[in-house]
Design an enzyme around this catalytic site. Structure first.
Site, mmCIF file in Angstrom:
data_model
loop_
_atom_site.group_PDB
_atom_site.id
_atom_site.type_symbol
_atom_site.label_atom_id
_atom_site.label_comp_id
_atom_site.label_asym_id
_atom_site.label_seq_id
_atom_site.Cartn_x
_atom_site.Cartn_y
_atom_site.Cartn_z
ATOM 1 C CB THR A 1 -30.636 1.396 55.512
ATOM 2 O OG1 THR A 1 -31.962 0.860 55.394
ATOM 3 C CG2 THR A 1 -30.590 2.196 56.807
ATOM 4 C CD GLU B 1 -36.472 0.203 57.714
ATOM 5 O OE1 GLU B 1 -36.894 0.625 58.791
ATOM 6 O OE2 GLU B 1 -37.204 -0.315 56.855
ATOM 7 C CE1 TYR C 1 -30.140 -1.570 60.559
ATOM 8 C CE2 TYR C 1 -31.952 -0.597 59.323
ATOM 9 C CZ TYR C 1 -30.708 -1.198 59.357
ATOM 10 O OH TYR C 1 -30.038 -1.431 58.181
ATOM 11 C CE LYS D 1 -27.257 0.284 59.379
ATOM 12 N NZ LYS D 1 -26.011 -0.070 58.689
HETATM 13 P P1 NAP Z 1 -26.518 -9.177 57.815
HETATM 14 O O1 NAP Z 1 -26.597 -10.337 56.895
HETATM 15 O O2 NAP Z 1 -27.423 -9.112 59.000
HETATM 16 O O3 NAP Z 1 -24.998 -9.077 58.315
HETATM 17 C C1 NAP Z 1 -24.633 -8.223 59.369
HETATM 18 C C2 NAP Z 1 -23.169 -8.473 59.698
HETATM 19 O O4 NAP Z 1 -22.788 -7.593 60.754
HETATM 20 C C3 NAP Z 1 -22.872 -9.899 60.191
HETATM 21 O O5 NAP Z 1 -21.613 -10.274 59.706
HETATM 22 C C4 NAP Z 1 -22.819 -9.710 61.697
HETATM 23 O O6 NAP Z 1 -22.037 -10.687 62.341
HETATM 24 C C5 NAP Z 1 -22.135 -8.362 61.767
HETATM 25 N N1 NAP Z 1 -22.296 -7.695 63.059
HETATM 26 C C6 NAP Z 1 -23.430 -7.441 63.738
HETATM 27 N N2 NAP Z 1 -23.167 -6.751 64.856
HETATM 28 C C7 NAP Z 1 -21.827 -6.577 64.902
HETATM 29 C C8 NAP Z 1 -20.939 -5.953 65.809
HETATM 30 N N3 NAP Z 1 -21.384 -5.368 66.919
HETATM 31 N N4 NAP Z 1 -19.616 -5.957 65.538
HETATM 32 C C9 NAP Z 1 -19.142 -6.558 64.412
HETATM 33 N N5 NAP Z 1 -19.934 -7.188 63.515
HETATM 34 C C10 NAP Z 1 -21.256 -7.181 63.757
HETATM 35 O O7 NAP Z 1 -26.736 -7.816 57.023
HETATM 36 P P2 NAP Z 1 -26.652 -7.543 55.443
HETATM 37 O O8 NAP Z 1 -28.001 -7.784 54.866
HETATM 38 O O9 NAP Z 1 -25.476 -8.201 54.901
HETATM 39 O O10 NAP Z 1 -26.465 -5.956 55.435
HETATM 40 C C11 NAP Z 1 -25.157 -5.383 55.465
HETATM 41 C C12 NAP Z 1 -25.268 -3.944 55.945
HETATM 42 O O11 NAP Z 1 -26.098 -3.205 55.071
HETATM 43 C C13 NAP Z 1 -25.859 -3.768 57.335
HETATM 44 O O12 NAP Z 1 -25.210 -2.672 57.922
HETATM 45 C C14 NAP Z 1 -27.304 -3.428 57.069
HETATM 46 O O13 NAP Z 1 -27.832 -2.685 58.132
HETATM 47 C C15 NAP Z 1 -27.185 -2.628 55.801
HETATM 48 N N6 NAP Z 1 -28.302 -2.675 54.867
HETATM 49 C C16 NAP Z 1 -28.819 -3.862 54.462
HETATM 50 C C17 NAP Z 1 -29.833 -3.884 53.524
HETATM 51 C C18 NAP Z 1 -30.429 -5.171 53.020
HETATM 52 O O14 NAP Z 1 -31.528 -5.139 52.467
HETATM 53 N N7 NAP Z 1 -29.729 -6.283 53.142
HETATM 54 C C19 NAP Z 1 -30.327 -2.672 53.009
HETATM 55 C C20 NAP Z 1 -29.761 -1.484 53.439
HETATM 56 C C21 NAP Z 1 -28.735 -1.482 54.356
HETATM 57 P P3 NAP Z 1 -22.674 -12.069 62.888
HETATM 58 O O15 NAP Z 1 -22.621 -13.023 61.723
HETATM 59 O O16 NAP Z 1 -21.755 -12.414 63.991
HETATM 60 O O17 NAP Z 1 -24.073 -11.769 63.326
HETATM 61 O O1 G4F Z 2 -37.565 -8.388 55.599
HETATM 62 P P1 G4F Z 2 -37.723 -7.362 56.647
HETATM 63 O O2 G4F Z 2 -37.448 -7.758 58.050
HETATM 64 O O3 G4F Z 2 -36.832 -6.126 56.195
HETATM 65 P P2 G4F Z 2 -36.846 -4.570 56.572
HETATM 66 O O4 G4F Z 2 -37.529 -4.310 57.868
HETATM 67 O O5 G4F Z 2 -37.373 -3.843 55.383
HETATM 68 O O6 G4F Z 2 -35.303 -4.270 56.779
HETATM 69 C C1 G4F Z 2 -34.343 -4.746 55.850
HETATM 70 O O7 G4F Z 2 -34.172 -3.808 54.817
HETATM 71 C C2 G4F Z 2 -33.643 -2.530 55.248
HETATM 72 C C3 G4F Z 2 -33.552 -1.655 53.995
HETATM 73 O O8 G4F Z 2 -34.776 -0.981 53.810
HETATM 74 C C4 G4F Z 2 -32.289 -2.761 55.880
HETATM 75 F F1 G4F Z 2 -31.749 -1.562 56.256
HETATM 76 C C5 G4F Z 2 -32.426 -3.675 57.073
HETATM 77 O O9 G4F Z 2 -31.129 -3.945 57.620
HETATM 78 C C6 G4F Z 2 -33.044 -4.996 56.615
HETATM 79 O O10 G4F Z 2 -32.131 -5.636 55.754
HETATM 80 O O11 G4F Z 2 -39.216 -6.784 56.622
HETATM 81 C C7 G4F Z 2 -39.769 -6.286 55.427
HETATM 82 C C8 G4F Z 2 -41.265 -6.025 55.654
HETATM 83 C C9 G4F Z 2 -41.579 -5.183 56.900
HETATM 84 O O12 G4F Z 2 -42.549 -4.235 56.562
HETATM 85 C C10 G4F Z 2 -42.172 -6.188 57.872
HETATM 86 O O13 G4F Z 2 -43.124 -5.640 58.779
HETATM 87 O O14 G4F Z 2 -41.901 -7.290 55.856
HETATM 88 C C11 G4F Z 2 -42.823 -7.158 56.910
HETATM 89 N N1 G4F Z 2 -43.075 -8.482 57.491
HETATM 90 C C12 G4F Z 2 -44.280 -9.099 57.504
HETATM 91 N N2 G4F Z 2 -44.170 -10.270 58.142
HETATM 92 C C13 G4F Z 2 -42.177 -9.260 58.102
HETATM 93 C C14 G4F Z 2 -42.869 -10.399 58.520
HETATM 94 N N3 G4F Z 2 -40.837 -9.120 58.325
HETATM 95 C C15 G4F Z 2 -40.193 -10.119 58.977
HETATM 96 N N4 G4F Z 2 -38.859 -10.016 59.183
HETATM 97 N N5 G4F Z 2 -40.839 -11.249 59.423
HETATM 98 C C16 G4F Z 2 -42.183 -11.424 59.226
HETATM 99 O O15 G4F Z 2 -42.758 -12.435 59.629
#
Ligand code: NAP
Ligand code: G4F
Length: 385
Positions: free
Chosen positions: A135, A137, A159, A163
Site C-alpha cells: 500500500t 500507506e 496499519y 503492511k
Molecule cells: P476491504 O474492502 O476492506 O476488504 C478486506 C477483506 O479482507 C475483506 O474481505 C475482509 O473480510 C477480509 N479480512 C479482514 N480481516 C481478515 C482476516 N483476519 N482473515 C481473513 N480475511 C480478513 O479492502 P480492499 O479495499 O478490498 O483492499 C484489499 C487489500 O488491499 C487490503 O489488504 C488493503 O489493505 C490493501 N490496499 C487497499 C487499497 C485501497 O485503496 N483499496 C490500497 C492499497 C492497499 P470481511 O468482509 O469479513 O471483513
Molecule cells: O478513505 P480513507 O479512510 O483512506 P486511507 O486512510 O487513505 O486508506 C486507504 O487507502 C490506503 C492506500 O493509501 C489503503 F492501504 C487502506 O487500506 C485504505 O484503503 O482516508 C483518506 C483520507 C485520510 O487522510 C483521512 O484522514 O481522508 C481523510 N478523512 C477525512 N475525513 C477521512 C474522513 N477518512 C475517513 N475514513 N472518514 C472521514 O470522515
C-alpha cells in the site's frame, strides 16, 4: 482459456470481488477465503454463488478461513494447490488500526508470513506465485514527491507498520527461497462497492442521502489530506499483470494525480448540481450550499430539490475523524508498471465520482422503496467509524 487455479484472501472485500470477476473471465478456477460472520457480508460476490435461486459460477468456490489461523491456511493451500495466491485480506482501515493495533499487526503483518510460510512448508515454491497487497500507506510521511518504488518508507499508523512487515517478508521470501512473491504498492482505489467507511464512499453516500432528504449534514475529519485516487477495476488488472511476469518484482500502481478530500466532496456534490462554498478554518470549517442547479439536480436525483436549500450547511468537521498521525499527501509515479507491465489506468477520477454518486442514489432509492415495504435494509450504526 486459462486452466489456472487462484486463491484469493479477502474475497468479500472490494478488490477481492473485482479480482475474482477478472480471473473468472480469464478462465481461472477461483477459490476465495471468507471469514465467518454473524451477518451476511457477501453482497459483492453474491452473483458468483450457486444457490436455490441461481446457478452461480461453477468455477467459483469458497472456504472459511482467517489470516490469523495458520493451520487453516496450510490445510487449504495443500488441498487447493493454487497456481496463484492473491493475499488481499487485511484489517484495511487506517483509523481503526489505531484502536486495534495488535490485531492489525497479527492479521496484516503475520498473516502474510503465514501464507508465504505455508507455500514454503508445502514444497510449493516452484509452483505457487504470491501477490501481496502492499500500500501507499508505506510512504506515510512522504520522503519524496511523487512516490515510486525507490522512495524510502515512513509509515504513520499501526496499519502502515503492519503492511511494512508484510512488504519486507514478501521480499525476503522471494530472495531467500527463490519464490515468485511480489508486492503491488497500490495507491488508493475506489469504486461503487468501496467500503462505506472510507472517505470517498462516505461522501458519495452522503450526497445521495442529503439530496433525497434523508441526512442533513456530513461529518468529516481532515479535509486537507490529498490522495491519488484510481478505480479498483483498473487496479486489479495490475495485480493480475504482475503475476503473469517471468520475474517477480514490486510495482507502484497509481494515477499520478492527487486531489484533496475537500475537492472530492466539492465535485461529488456538484454531480447533483449542488455547488459548495467552504468557509472557516480547521475544526470550524463548514461546507455550505452556495447554489443549486435545478435542472442538473432533477436530472440526477429525479425530483425537485425540495430537501435542500441555498445556505444549508451540509459538511461539518468532527475531530473524532482526525487520526493521531496523518498521511497528508500521496501521489504515485507508476512509470515502472507502465513500462514493464504495459499498465495505465483507464478510468478518470471525474468518471468514477459520477459512477459512485449515481450508484448511491440508485441504491438509496431501491432501499427506500424496500423500507417502505417493511424490509430492514441498512443498519445506520455502521456510520460510526
Ligand atoms: P476491504 O474492502 O476492506 O476488504 C478486506 C477483506 O479482507 C475483506 O474481505 C475482509 O473480510 C477480509 N479480512 C479482514 N480481516 C481478515 C482476516 N483476519 N482473515 C481473513 N480475511 C480478513 O479492502 P480492499 O479495499 O478490498 O483492499 C484489499 C487489500 O488491499 C487490503 O489488504 C488493503 O489493505 C490493501 N490496499 C487497499 C487499497 C485501497 O485503496 N483499496 C490500497 C492499497 C492497499 P470481511 O468482509 O469479513 O471483513
Ligand atoms: O478513505 P480513507 O479512510 O483512506 P486511507 O486512510 O487513505 O486508506 C486507504 O487507502 C490506503 C492506500 O493509501 C489503503 F492501504 C487502506 O487500506 C485504505 O484503503 O482516508 C483518506 C483520507 C485520510 O487522510 C483521512 O484522514 O481522508 C481523510 N478523512 C477525512 N475525513 C477521512 C474522513 N477518512 C475517513 N475514513 N472518514 C472521514 O470522515
Amino acid at each position: 482459456m486459462s486452466e489456472k487455479v487462484a486463491l484469493i484472501t479477502g474475497i468479500t472485500g472490494q478488490d477481492g470481488s473485482y479480482l475474482a470477476e477478472h480471473l473468472l473471465q480469464k478462465g481461472y478456477t477461483v477459490w476465495g477465503m471468507k471469514r465467518r460472520s454473524s451477518s451476511f457480508n457477501t453482497s459483492r460476490i453474491d452473483a458468483l454463488f450457486a444457490n436455490d435461486r441461481q446457478e452461480g459460477n461453477p468455477h467459483f468456490h469458497y472456504f472459511y478461513g482467517d489470516l490469523t489461523d495458520a493451520s487453516n491456511i496450510i490445510r487449504y493451500i495443500q488441498e487447493i494447490q493454487p497456481d496463484e495466491i492473491y493475499n488481499l485480506a487485511a484489517m484495511s482501515h487506517v483509523k481503526v488500526s489505531f484502536d486495534t493495533p495488535e490485531y492489525t499487526g497479527n492479521a496484516d503483518g503475520l498473516g502474510t508470513l503465514r501464507i508465504l510460510e505455508a507455500v514454503r512448508m508445502l514444497g510449493l515454491t516452484g509452483k505457487t506465485k504470491v501477490y501481496q497487497a502492499s500500500t501507499s500507506e508505506l510512504f506515510g510521511l512522504v520522503q519524496q514527491v511523487p512516490q515510486s518504488e525507490k522512495t524510502p518508507f515512513y509509515p504513520r499508523s499501526p496499519y502502515g507498520v503492519a503492511k511494512l512487515y508484510a512488504y519486507w517478508i514478501t521480499v525476503n521470501y522471494r530472495e531467500a527461497y527463490d519464490m515468485f512473491a511480489c508486492n503491488g504498492i497500490l495507491f488508493n482505489h475506489e469504486s461503487p462497492v468501496r467500503g462505506e467507511t472510507f472517505v470517498t464512499r462516505k461522501i458519495t453516500r452522503a450526497v445521495a442521502n442529503i439530496s433525497l432528504g434523508m441526512q442533513k449534514v456530513l461529518s468529516l475529519g481532515n479535509l486537507d489530506a490529498k490522495r491519488d485516487w484510481g478505480h479498483a477495476k483498473d487496479f486489479v488488472e495490475a495485480m493480475y499483470l504482475m503475476m503473469q511476469q517471468d520475474q517477480p518484482d514490486d510495482y507502484v500502481i497509481a494515477t499520478g494525480k492527487t486531489t484533496s478530500i475537500r475537492e472530492f466532496a466539492r465535485r461529488a456534490f456538484a454531480e447533483v448540481g449542488v455547488h459548495l462554498d467552504f468557509v472557516g478554518n480547521g475544526a470550524n470549517e463548514k461546507g455550505v450550499i452556495a447554489a443549486i442547479d435545478r435542472n442538473r439536480f432533477e436530472g440526477m436525483v429525479g425530483m425537485r430539490p425540495d430537501a435542500i436549500y441555498t445556505g444549508q450547511e451540509v459538511i461539518q468537521i468532527d475531530p473524532f475523524y482526525y487520526r493521531p498521525t496523518e498521511v497528508s499527501l500521496l501521489i504515485g509515479d507508476a512509470s515502472k508498471a507502465r513500462d514493464i507491465l504495459g499498465w495505465t489506468p483507464k478510468h478518470t477520477l471525474e468518471d468514477m465520482i459520477t459512477e459512485m454518486v449515481e450508484n448511491d442514489i440508485d441504491l438509496l432509492k431501491r432501499n427506500h422503496h424496500l423500507m417502505k415495504s417493511g424490509f430492514v435494509v441498512h443498519n445506520e450504526l455502521e456510520d460510526i467509524f
